[in-house]
Design an enzyme around this catalytic site. Structure first.
Site, PDB file in Angstrom:
ATOM      1  N   GLN A  90       0.827  -1.202   0.000  1.00 36.03           N
ATOM      2  CA  GLN A  90       0.000   0.000   0.000  1.00 36.03           C
ATOM      3  C   GLN A  90       0.865   1.258   0.000  1.00 36.03           C
ATOM      4  O   GLN A  90       1.693   1.428   0.885  1.00 36.03           O
ATOM      5  CB  GLN A  90      -0.893  -0.020   1.254  1.00 36.03           C
ATOM      6  CG  GLN A  90      -1.618   1.286   1.545  1.00 36.03           C
ATOM      7  CD  GLN A  90      -2.569   1.155   2.726  1.00 36.03           C
ATOM      8  OE1 GLN A  90      -3.428   0.273   2.756  1.00 36.03           O
ATOM      9  NE2 GLN A  90      -2.439   2.021   3.705  1.00 36.03           N
ATOM     10  N   GLY A  91       0.693   2.115  -1.004  1.00 37.59           N
ATOM     11  CA  GLY A  91       1.518   3.329  -1.100  1.00 37.59           C
ATOM     12  C   GLY A  91       0.738   4.580  -0.747  1.00 37.59           C
ATOM     13  O   GLY A  91       0.284   5.304  -1.632  1.00 37.59           O
ATOM     14  N   SER A 123       1.278   6.675   2.823  1.00 37.05           N
ATOM     15  CA  SER A 123       2.018   7.650   3.645  1.00 37.05           C
ATOM     16  C   SER A 123       3.260   8.146   2.924  1.00 37.05           C
ATOM     17  O   SER A 123       3.897   7.416   2.162  1.00 37.05           O
ATOM     18  CB  SER A 123       2.441   7.026   4.969  1.00 37.05           C
ATOM     19  OG  SER A 123       1.324   6.741   5.743  1.00 37.05           O
ATOM     20  N   SER A 179       4.574  -1.564   4.408  1.00 38.42           N
ATOM     21  CA  SER A 179       4.783  -2.946   4.847  1.00 38.42           C
ATOM     22  C   SER A 179       4.927  -3.848   3.643  1.00 38.42           C
ATOM     23  O   SER A 179       4.169  -3.730   2.682  1.00 38.42           O
ATOM     24  CB  SER A 179       3.578  -3.465   5.632  1.00 38.42           C
ATOM     25  OG  SER A 179       3.383  -2.735   6.769  1.00 38.42           O
ATOM     26  N   GLU A 221     -10.257  -1.760   6.459  1.00 40.61           N
ATOM     27  CA  GLU A 221      -9.244  -2.314   7.356  1.00 40.61           C
ATOM     28  C   GLU A 221      -9.873  -2.993   8.567  1.00 40.61           C
ATOM     29  O   GLU A 221      -9.349  -3.937   9.115  1.00 40.61           O
ATOM     30  CB  GLU A 221      -8.283  -1.216   7.819  1.00 40.61           C
ATOM     31  CG  GLU A 221      -7.425  -0.680   6.688  1.00 40.61           C
ATOM     32  CD  GLU A 221      -6.051  -0.247   7.169  1.00 40.61           C
ATOM     33  OE1 GLU A 221      -5.547  -0.812   8.141  1.00 40.61           O
ATOM     34  OE2 GLU A 221      -5.488   0.660   6.540  1.00 40.61           O
ATOM     35  N   GLU A 223      -3.620  10.442  17.019  1.00 42.21           N
ATOM     36  CA  GLU A 223      -4.057  11.837  16.918  1.00 42.21           C
ATOM     37  C   GLU A 223      -5.029  12.005  15.740  1.00 42.21           C
ATOM     38  O   GLU A 223      -6.037  12.699  15.854  1.00 42.21           O
ATOM     39  CB  GLU A 223      -2.847  12.763  16.753  1.00 42.21           C
ATOM     40  CG  GLU A 223      -1.982  12.906  18.009  1.00 42.21           C
ATOM     41  CD  GLU A 223      -1.088  11.721  18.301  1.00 42.21           C
ATOM     42  OE1 GLU A 223      -0.860  10.891  17.381  1.00 42.21           O
ATOM     43  OE2 GLU A 223      -0.612  11.594  19.443  1.00 42.21           O
TER      44      GLU A 223
END
Lengths: 383, 320, 383, 320
Positions: A126-127, A129, A161, A244, A367
Site C-alpha cells: 500500500q503506497g 504515507s 509494509s 481495514e 491523533e
C-alpha cells in the site's frame, strides 16, 4: 475457482493440522507485526498453498469469492490463529485492494487482479504515507502524469509494509499538478518489479525491518490502471481504509491473547503473578482484551455501522496492545533490560514493547483517529 | 438493535423525561414485568430489553426502585414455589424488591421456610422495598417486610439502607446467589452506560454552544481529543454491556457481567469527572445536573464491587 | 506599625498556642477551600488578632512590611498549618492586592489600603472571572466609565471567593468601550458595601457556598482608585496573578499532608492499607506530596524564576489534590457513597473528592495553564 | 545554580557532545574526582556537582562507566583503611568501579579482609570495571579484578554484567550498604532528568519545524498540551533530583533518593515514549536517536528498583 472447502471449525482445524507441517512446520508462530522479517520465502509459498486450497478471498462476494458470512470468516480466523498460522503476506491484496476493486474497479481490473490475489501469485503493498506528511494523507506529493498510454509516477512513500515482497503497489498520487489537498489525487496500480521502483527497508528501533521506503522515479503503470476516475483518488483511498476493520480483527485478537498468555506465564514463572499490584495490571489487560472482543463482535454485527467505528477500534486496540508491551517489560523487571543470551536478539517482551510503539502511529496515528472521532461527535472544524 | 428494541428505547426515554411515576412505570409501561416469564404475569423479554430500559433510566438519572426491583425479580428461580407468590406481584409493581448481597447471614431450615440471622449494608432503594432477596453465600432467600433502615446517600437520586435479620423468616428463591450478583453487575453496567452517554451529551452540547477566546469551545483541539477519548471509552462500555446482556443465559455471563460492570462504571466515572472539567465553572454548581451524574457514577463504581475487587473476581474466574 | 514579633519557630508556636484558644479554639482545622463557609464571623475576628500581632504582611518589603525572608515566612506558614490555624480571610488582600499596590500603585493608594489590610480591618476579594468567559480573562465584559470624579462599574463576576465577607474588590473592567481583548482594560478598586453591588452565593456541588457571583450595577469607585494607568489593566492583573505562587504554597502543602494523613488513617482503620494495590496508591500520593514540597522549595529558592512556574505549580498541585480526593473515596469503598449519619452532611472524604473538582478549574483551568506552558516551550500561537 | 555550577554544566555538556574519551574525561576534566575528598586526590565537591555532570551525561546518552565509577567511589567510607588505596585510583580514573547490589552474598572475616561467596546480576558497566563494591546486606566490600561476565543489553549505550563470588577476597569499604543504594538511586535519577530533557528538546524541535495539514505541528493544541504535561513532569523531576542531591548528607536522603529515582525515571519513561509518538514515523527508525533514549529510560526505570518496589520502599521509610 478454488476447490470447494468446508468452513466448519473441525474441518478447518484438520486442514491446518495436515498442511502446517513438514516444510511449513517452522512457520508456526512466525511473521506478523514485529516479526514480519521472518521466513519470507517460505511464507510466500505457504500463501500459495492457502490460495490453492481456496482460503483466500473467503469473504469476497460471489462471483469473485465464496461470499462467506462474517461468522464463517471468524471461524477461519480463530482456527488459523489457534493453529499458530504464520503472519499473512497476501492480506493487503485480499483485505484492502480486492474490496476496493470490487466496489470501485472495472470488470477488466477485477478479472486481471482478483485471481492472482486469490492464488497468492501476486502480493500487494500500500503506497499511501509519505515522508514529511505523516498521517496527513491529503498532503501527498507523489506525482503521476499521463504520458500517452501510461502513467509516469515519481515520488516517495514510507511505512510500506511488505514492499520488498510485493509484486504490486496501490499508490495514491497527485495527477493534477495544480491541485492541493484532497482534490486532484488518483489511485494507481503500479507494478513493483521495474527499474523506476526502488525499495529501501527502514531499519526500525527493533533492529529489524518491516516497513520500507519506496521510491518511484518515473515508474510506469498502464493508463487503465487507475481505480475510479483520475482525480477521484481521495474517495477511493478512504474507502480502502474503511475495509481495514473487519473480521481480521478477531484473528488479530487471538494473537493478542497468545501474547497475553505469554506475559501471564512469565509472571507465574518469576513469581510476580503473586504480587497483587502486578496481578491487578494483568487482570486489567485480560479485561481489556475481553472488551476488545466484545467490541469487535458488536460492531461486526451492527446493521448500520458507525462511520467512525474503524477509528474507535484502532484507538482501542492500539492503546491496549501498547500497554501490554509495557506490562510485559515490567513483569520481566530488571531482566527485561538484557538481551536473550543466544542469539544476541530481542526477547519476546522487548520486541512486543518496542514494536507496539508503532501501533499508535501507523495506519493513521492516534491523533488522526481522535480528529476523526471528534469530527463526528463535535462536528467538523477546518484543519 | 431490532426495530422493537428501538421503539422500546424511544418510549421509555420519552417517559423517563417526564419523571418516574411508579404507577405508570409499572402499569402502563409494565417495565418491572419485562423480563419476568409470562407464566408469572410478565412479558418474558430478554435481559437485552431490560438493559435498554435501565440504560435510559441511567441517562435520565431516574430516582426509582426500578433497577433494584428488576434485579430482585430476575434473581428468583421461577421454578421454585416462592416464585409463584413473588413474581406476579413484582411484575405488576405491587411489590417493590431489592437484593442484599453486601453482608453476611446464616440460614437454618424451619419447616417450609428458613430463619435468617445477619446484617447487610448498601441495600439499594431500601426505603420502599417490600421484599429483599438475601444471600447467605449458598442460596437466596426472600424476606418480606424487611427491617430496612434507610441511609442518606451522596447520590440523592438513589437511596440505600442497612438490613438487620434476627430470627427473620425467609423463603428460598434461588440456589445461585452468585447469579444474583452477576445480574446486579449487569444492571448497574447498563445504567452506567446511560449515565455516561447523557453526561457526554450535555458536555458536547456545552462545548458546541459556548465560546472562549472568541470561538466555540468545540474548536479547541485539546478539548476535541479529550471528547474523542471519552467517546471511545463509552463505545467500549456499550460493547461490553451489549455482550453481557446477550450472554445472560450462558456460562460466560459469570465473567461478562462483572467485566461490563468494571468497564461501564469506569467509563461513567471518567466521563462524569471530565464533564465537570469541560463544563468549567457551571459544572461545579448545584444547579447544573453534572454533579448528580458524577455522584451516581461514583456510587455505581464503588457499590457491589469496586474496580480492584472486580478485577480480582475476573482473574479468579478467567481462564488464565 | 505592628509590634515587633519574633520569627523563630518556637516563638511562633508559642504565640499560636497562646492565642488559638478560648473563643478561637473552635477554629482549629476550619475554613479553607471546601470549608470556606465555616465560622466566618469568628474567623474575621481571628484575622484582626493576627493583624494586631503583626503577622499580616510579613513578607512585604520595608517600609510597608517586615521584609521577612522566604525562609522566615515558610517557618510561619508551617507553624500556622501545624497548629491547625483556620483558613485565612485576609490572604487575597495580603498576597494579591498588596504586592500589586507596592509594585504598581501610587503612594496615596499604598497609604490608604496597606494598613487596613495589615490590621485585617478591610478584607478583599478578586473580581476577574466572568460568566461565559471562563478562564479567558481577556474576554472581560464588565464595563466602567469615568463620570466626573468617579468610575461607574456595571457587569458581573463569578468564582469570587469570600465576596460575602469582603469590604473591597479589585475589579478588571473594560474602560475603553471600543476596545477588545487585552487592550482597554483597567484595574479598579471598588468598595463592596454600596447599593450598586450585589453578592449572590453560588451553591456548589458540595451543597455549600464558597464562591459567589458579584453583580455591579452602576457601582461607584473614586476616580483615583485605578491601579496603574487606565487601559493598563491587563498588565496589572497578570502581575497580580504572578504573586499567587509563593510561600503560601508550603502552608497549603501542610494542609494537604493533614488530608493525606486522614486518608491513611481511614485505610488503616478499615484494613485497606493492607491491600497492596491500595498501599501502592497511598505511596504514590505520599511520593507526589513530597515532590510538591521539593518543587516548591526549588522554585522559591531560584534566582531567576521560570515565568511559567506558577502554571507548572498549579498543574502539579491541582492534579495531585484531585487524585487524593479520588483515593479517599476509593479507600472508603461503598461507605463513601453514604453520608455521615449526623449531621446529614458530607464526610471529609466526600467533601475532599467533590471540592477538588474545582482545583483544576478555578484560578486558571488546567487547560489555560497548559496553554501558558506550551506558549513557553513551543512558542506562542494566536488564540 | 551558582555561576560555578553553570560553568561546570556548560563545559561538560560541551565535552560530552564530542564523545566520552575516558582519558580526557578523567584527566583533563577530572569528573571521577569531583566528589572525592581532597585528602584522596579529589576535588571535594558536593553531590550537587556530581548530579550536574550525570544529568549532562544522560542528556548526551554517554556510553561511559562514569556513573558506575562515581557511585562506587561515593559509596566508600573515606575513613576506612581501604579508602586510601581505592579512592585516589578512582579519582584519577586509573581504576573503573561499579557496585553490585542486586543479588546475595555472604562475607566471613579472614585476617584483615573478608572472603565472599554469592552472585549478583545487573552490575552496571561490568565489562571495564576493575573494582566492584559488593553488598552483603550489612556492609560493603571492594572486590578487585572481579569475575564479571558481560551481558548484552537492550540499551546498547550501557553494559551490564553478572558477578560470581566464590571464596573471593574483599575489603571492607562501608558499613552502610543502604547508602550505596541511595547513591545509585540519586545518580540514576539525575541521569534520567538529562535523558528526559534531551528527548523533550529534540521532540519540541521536531514539532516546531515539521508541518502537517499545511501548518507546523507545534500549532496543534492537542500536541501542545501533551508537551506542556511533559514539561510539567520534567520540572517536577528536576525538583526531586535537586532536593535529593542537596540532602545527600542528611537523614532525609534515605527517602529523597528513592523518591527522586521514582519520579525522574517515570518522567524519562513518559517523555521518551511520548517522544516516539510525537515524532511519528521517524521516531520509530533505528537511525533516529529517540529509541536509544527510550531504551535508556526503560533500563533506568527497571534497574535498581522498579516503580512498585520503590513505592514500597518509600512507604516503609515514610513517616506515615
Amino acid at each position: 475457482m478454488a476447490p470447494e472447502i468446508s468452513l466448519r471449525a473441525p474441518d478447518i482445524r484438520a486442514w491446518l493440522r495436515d498442511h502446517l507441517t513438514g516444510e511449513f512446520a517452522p512457520l508456526v508462530g512466525t511473521g506478523g507485526p514485529g516479526r514480519e522479517h521472518e521466513h519470507l520465502d517460505l511464507r510466500a509459498r505457504w500463501e500459495r498453498v492457502l490460495g490453492a486450497a481456496g482460503w483466500i478471498g473467503l469473504g469476497w462476494p460471489a462471483p469473485y469469492g465464496r461470499g462467506a458470512s462474517i461468522a464463517e470468516q471468524v471461524v477461519f480466523f480463530e482456527e488459523y490463529a489457534r493453529a499458530g498460522g504464520p503472519g499473512r503476506l497476501s492480506h493487503i491484496g485480499e483485505y484492502l485492494l480486492a474490496p476496493t476493486l470490487i466496489e470501485h474497479g472495472t470488470d477488466a481490473q477485477r478479472r486481471r487482479f482478483l485471481p492472482p490475489i486469490a492464488s497468492a501469485s501476486e502480493l500487494w503493498c500500500q503506497g499511501y504515507s509519505e515522508p514529511g506528511a505523516g498521517s496527513d494523507l491529503a498532503g501527498v506529493r507523489t506525482r503521476a502524469t499521463l504520458d500517452g498510454d501510461r502513467w509516469l509516477v515519481t515520488g516517495q512513500k514510507v511505512w510500506t509494509s511488505l514492499a520488498h515482497v510485493a509484486d504490486w503497489c496501490f499508490v495514491l498520487a497527485r495527477t493534477d499538478p495544480a491541485s492541493t489537498r484532497k482534490a486532484g489525487l488518483s489511485y494507481l496500480l503500479v507494478p513493483m518489479h521495474q527499474p523506476g521502483v526502488t525499495v529501501r527497508p527502514i531499519v526500525q528501533l527493533t533492529g529489524t525491518s518491516e516497513f520500507n521506503e519506496v521510491f518511484f522515479d518515473g515508474a510506469v503503470a498502464d493508463a487503465d490502471l487507475v481505480v475510479g476516475a483520475p482525480g477521484d483518488g481521495w474517495r477511493i483511498a478512504t474507502s480502502t481504509l474503511s475495509y481495514e476493520r473487519g473480521v481480521a480483527t478477531l484473528g488479530q485478537q487471538l494473537g493478542f491473547a497468545r501474547e497475553l498468555a505469554a506475559v501471564v506465564a512469565a509472571a507465574r514463572a518469576n513469581g510476580t503473578f503473586d504480587d497483587p499490584v502486578v496481578a491487578d495490571r494483568i487482570a486489567d489487560a485480560w479485561a481489556g482484551l475481553q472488551g476488545l472482543r466484545h467490541h469487535a463482535l458488536r460492531t461486526l454485527s451492527a446493521t448500520s455501522p458507525d462511520p467512525t467505528g474503524a477509528s474507535v477500534a484502532k484507538l482501542l486496540w492500539a492503546g491496549w496492545h501498547q500497554r501490554l508491551g509495557e506490562l510485559a517489560m515490567d513483569v520481566g523487571g530488571p531482566l527485561s533490560t538484557v538481551l536473550a543470551e543466544a542469539p544476541d536478539d530481542l526477547t519476546d517482551s522487548q520486541r512486543l514493547f518496542l514494536f507496539t510503539r508503532a501501533d499508535t502511529i501507523y495506519g493513521g496515528s492516534d491523533e488522526i483517529q481522535r480528529n476523526i472521532v471528534a469530527d463526528r461527535v463535535l462536528g467538523r472544524v477546518q484543519r | 438493535m431490532t426495530p422493537e428494541q428501538e421503539a422500546l428505547r424511544a418510549s421509555v426515554a420519552d417517559f423517563f423525561s417526564t419523571g418516574a411515576d411508579w404507577g405508570r412505570l409499572t402499569g402502563e409501561l409494565g417495565l418491572t414485568a419485562l423480563a419476568i416469564g409470562e407464566e408469572h404475569g410478565g412479558f418474558g423479554a430478554s435481559l437485552v430489553e431490560v438493559g435498554i430500559v435501565l440504560e435510559e433510566a441511567g441517562a435520565a438519572l431516574l430516582s426509582s426502585p426500578l433497577l433494584a426491583t428488576t434485579v430482585a425479580a430476575l434473581a428468583v428461580d421461577p421454578s421454585l414455589p416462592a416464585a409463584a407468590d413473588l413474581l406476579p406481584a413484582l411484575a405488576a409493581g405491587d411489590l417493590i424488591g431489592t437484593v442484599a448481597l453486601d453482608g453476611t447471614c446464616t440460614a437454618r431450615p424451619a419447616g417450609d421456610a428458613f430463619v435468617l440471622d445477619g446484617s447487610f449494608a448498601h441495600v439499594l432503594d431500601a426505603a420502599p422495598a417490600g421484599v429483599v432477596m438475601v444471600s447467605d453465600g449458598t442460596a437466596l432467600f426472600a424476606v418480606t417486610d424487611p427491617d430496612l433502615r434507610p441511609q442518606p446517600t451522596l447520590d440523592q437520586t438513589r437511596g440505600q439502607g442497612t438490613l438487620v435479620l434476627w430470627q427473620t423468616p425467609g423463603r428460598l428463591v434461588s440456589h445461585n446467589p452468585a447469579h444474583a450478583q452477576d445480574l446486579l453487575h449487569a444492571a448497574l453496567a447498563a445504567e452506567s452506560v446511560g449515565v455516561a452517554r447523557a453526561a457526554l451529551r450535555f458536555t458536547v452540547e456545552h462545548l458546541r454552544t459556548r465560546s472562549q477566546f472568541g470561538v466555540p469551545l468545540a474548536t479547541f483541539q485539546a478539548l476535541r481529543h479529550r471528547v474523542a477519548d471519552l467517546h471511545v471509552q463509552l463505545e467500549q462500555a456499550v460493547s461490553s454491556v451489549w455482550f453481557a446482556l446477550g450472554a445472560a443465559s450462558t456460562p460466560e455471563f459469570a465473567t461478562a457481567a462483572p467485566l461490563a460492570k468494571l468497564i461501564a462504571t469506569e467509563a461513567a466515572y471518567t466521563v462524569t469527572r471530565a464533564s465537570i472539567q469541560l463544563l468549567g465553572g457551571i459544572g461545579f454548581t448545584w444547579e447544573h445536573d453534572a454533579h448528580r451524574y458524577l455522584k451516581r457514577a461514583t456510587a455505581n463504581r464503588l457499590l457491589a464491587g469496586d474496580p480492584v475487587t472486580l478485577r480480582r473476581l475476573l482473574l479468579s474466574r478467567a481462564d488464565l
